[in-house]
Write an enzyme that holds these catalytic residues in place. Structure first.
Site, mmCIF file in Angstrom:
data_model
loop_
_atom_site.group_PDB
_atom_site.id
_atom_site.type_symbol
_atom_site.label_atom_id
_atom_site.label_comp_id
_atom_site.label_asym_id
_atom_site.label_seq_id
_atom_site.Cartn_x
_atom_site.Cartn_y
_atom_site.Cartn_z
ATOM 1 N N SER A 19 -28.957 114.959 83.068
ATOM 2 C CA SER A 19 -30.029 115.977 83.042
ATOM 3 C C SER A 19 -29.548 117.262 82.372
ATOM 4 C CB SER A 19 -30.480 116.320 84.464
ATOM 5 O OG SER A 19 -30.664 115.161 85.219
ATOM 6 N N LYS A 46 -28.680 104.913 78.480
ATOM 7 C CA LYS A 46 -29.069 106.335 78.462
ATOM 8 C C LYS A 46 -28.915 106.904 77.046
ATOM 9 C CE LYS A 46 -28.174 107.856 83.208
ATOM 10 N NZ LYS A 46 -27.160 108.565 83.993
ATOM 11 N N ASP A 68 -15.596 106.743 77.869
ATOM 12 C CA ASP A 68 -15.427 107.085 79.276
ATOM 13 C C ASP A 68 -14.319 108.127 79.383
ATOM 14 O OD1 ASP A 68 -14.894 107.051 82.088
ATOM 15 O OD2 ASP A 68 -15.662 104.997 82.195
ATOM 16 N N LYS A 134 -20.340 121.711 96.367
ATOM 17 C CA LYS A 134 -19.625 120.829 97.304
ATOM 18 C C LYS A 134 -18.102 120.918 97.161
ATOM 19 C CE LYS A 134 -23.633 117.841 97.604
ATOM 20 N NZ LYS A 134 -24.481 118.810 96.910
#
Length: 340
Positions: A19, A46, A68, A134
């Site tokens: 996003s 995606k 990756d 977090k």
């Protein structure tokens, strides 16, 4: 953005199909048509979809790169000729990280180390890494890996030697409407006639995708190296989100999931000794810098926060209301949204 011009520069976004990656792409391409943009991610589906949204026919300077962050060699190849890196790739679902801990460590910690080493070896000028609320006083594995990642990026400034590269971090709370976040989840769930609420006292920070993009661009332009930038943003109560989306369906309390907090924190009391107020943002400075903190404070007009200061979604001074949440959902998530 003053004289900061990305035209004729090359930017790579890891996790660029997410996003935030897409919102960054939209902003960068609209503002700097001559930028070279590399979208680096591991999900071919995606990438296939994003290439339809941002086709090379219309944006000839965009490149899609399957890879990756766990793969150092692939990163190094992708970083060739790149000026700036925005590191947004992460494994971010709290419960999935609890169940698959080592996979989360490989992507979020070892991946961060790969990005740092590849950047140091490739002549990259600036790296901005994304963090999360977090990561402050983490109680779940996802938060712990992002805290480790933040530490790696901050400390990378100590090992660069004469290399002029700058590493910095941007930390913020839930991005409104992002993949996997609560608002799209509730919009979907209300069709089933009830909303599952983990805990009625739960609060979260709230930032729009545009706000997230603003912060990354700010760090890219202004970072001295080693800062963690934190935005001043409102909180919301989870019960207000439910009320905003579907007041007429049942709201069912289901208990918190593994690794969840009732309130999120972005700056802990322990961080307060290194935290400064920049007006629009807070910044946590590293304990060890290779530049002068007094000079930074003077140039940035920074004010130190009181000792013991904490920035917590439960004791925030700014709050979204049911009404503002409805407006924001219409503006940022679903223009056709109607209360149910």
């Amino acid at each position: 953005m003053g004289n900061f011009d990305l035209n004729d520069k090359s930017i790579l976004i890891t996790g660029g199909t997410g996003s935030l990656g897409k919102a960054l792409t939209k902003r960068i391409l609209s503002k700097y048509p001559n930028v070279r943009l590399v979208i680096f991610s591991r999900d071919e589906q995606k990438q296939f979809l994003m290439a339809q949204e941002f086709p090379q026919e219309k944006y000839p300077r965009i490149r899609y790169f399957i890879g990756d962050v766990r793969d150092y060699d692939r990163l190094k190849r992708a970083f060739k000729g790149v000026n700036y890196v925005i590191h947004a790739a992460a494994m971010k679902h709290v419960h999935l990280a609890e169940y698959n801990p080592m996979e989360c460590v490989k992507t979020n910690v070892l991946g961060a180390e790969n990005v740092i080493n590849a950047a140091l070896d490739s002549g990259i000028e600036r790296v901005v890494a994304l963090s999360t609320d977090k990561a402050a006083a983490p109680i779940n594995l996802y938060g712990a890996t992002k805290l480790a990642s933040d530490k790696l990026f901050v400390a990378a400034n100590n090992i660069k030697g004469v290399n002029p590269i700058k590493f910095s971090v941007v930390r913020y709370g839930n991005v409104m409407g992002s993949n996997g976040s609560v608002i799209p989840f509730f919009l979907n769930k209300r069709k089933e006639g009830f909303l599952p609420i983990t805990d009625k006292t739960m609060t979260r920070f709230n930032i729009s995708l545009d706000g997230g993009v603003d912060m990354v661009m700010h760090a890219l332009e202004h970072a001295w190296g080693g800062e963690i930038f934190v935005p001043k943003i409102p909180s919301y109560k989870i019960t207000d989100v439910a009320e905003a989306i579907a007041p007429s369906v049942e709201h069912k309390e289901v208990g918190i999931r593994p690794g969840e907090k009732i309130h999120e924190e972005m700056i802990t009391t322990s961080d307060s000794f290194y935290t400064y107020d920049l007006g629009k943002y807070y910044v946590i400075l590293p304990a060890v810098t290779n530049w002068s903190t007094p000079e930074f404070v003077q140039k940035m007009g920074a004010k130190s926060v009181p000792a013991g200061f904490t920035y917590n979604s439960g004791n925030n001074e700014q709050w979204e209301t049911v009404e503002t949440l409805r407006e924001l959902i219409k503006e940022h998530v679903d223009p056709s949204f109607e209360v149910m």
